[in-house]
Write a protein that holds these residues in place. Sequence first.
Motif, short mmCIF file in Angstrom:
data_model
loop_
_atom_site.label_atom_id
_atom_site.label_comp_id
_atom_site.label_asym_id
_atom_site.label_seq_id
_atom_site.Cartn_x
_atom_site.Cartn_y
_atom_site.Cartn_z
N ARG A 23 0.81 -1.12 0.06
CA ARG A 23 -0.02 0.10 0.01
C ARG A 23 0.89 1.24 0.00
NH1 ARG A 23 -5.49 -0.58 1.18
NH2 ARG A 23 -6.09 -2.58 1.60
N PHE A 117 -3.03 3.12 0.16
CA PHE A 117 -4.04 2.65 -1.06
C PHE A 117 -3.08 1.64 -1.89
CE2 PHE A 117 -4.95 7.01 0.10
CZ PHE A 117 -6.24 6.87 -0.05
N GLU A 121 -6.75 0.61 -5.88
CA GLU A 121 -7.46 1.94 -5.45
C GLU A 121 -6.55 3.34 -6.06
OE1 GLU A 121 -8.59 0.13 -0.95
OE2 GLU A 121 -6.32 0.68 -1.37
N GLU A 124 -7.73 3.80 -9.29
CA GLU A 124 -9.12 4.38 -9.39
C GLU A 124 -9.11 5.82 -9.23
OE1 GLU A 124 -11.16 2.18 -6.60
OE2 GLU A 124 -11.41 0.31 -8.07
#
Length: 156
Positions: A23, A117, A121, A124
């Motif tokens: 992430r 994230f 993600e 997006e």
Amino acid sequence: MSEETKLVESIEAVGVLIVRGGRLLLEQRPEGTVCPFEWELPVDDVKGGESHQDAVTRLLRERLDLKAGDLPYDAVWSYGFASCSPMDPRPIAIHFYPAPKFRGTPAAQKGRGLGWFTEREFTEMVNGGMLAPATLRASTSIAGAAFRPTGWSWPS
């Protein structure tokens, strides 16, 4: 030098890529700033006489409440772009560094939000217009450096 050929000094800035467990850490810009509520990599101006390494160390401390470990010498990438600030129209030269070693847990400062994230993600957010201009412009490089790094590795 004539008025037409005068060079405009750019703003020198550094940013950090912090990845944990697949992430990427992003900050959310606070209300009352340029591009409020958009997400970006942690970035700050280089202060007068400061080296990039000193600026990254200060950025980690002041913006994320982290203590820097050893930093890679070379930036992952650097680029320039036009400012989107009506307050300061000078161009910006920004240099992003991986920050794989630090002590502490990132904490939001100065009214900013923080979020971790995944690559999906992040993609997006790119497609949804949720990123601040500097991060959006470099999104392909960010994704490659953060989620498929070569030449250096992130601890888990």
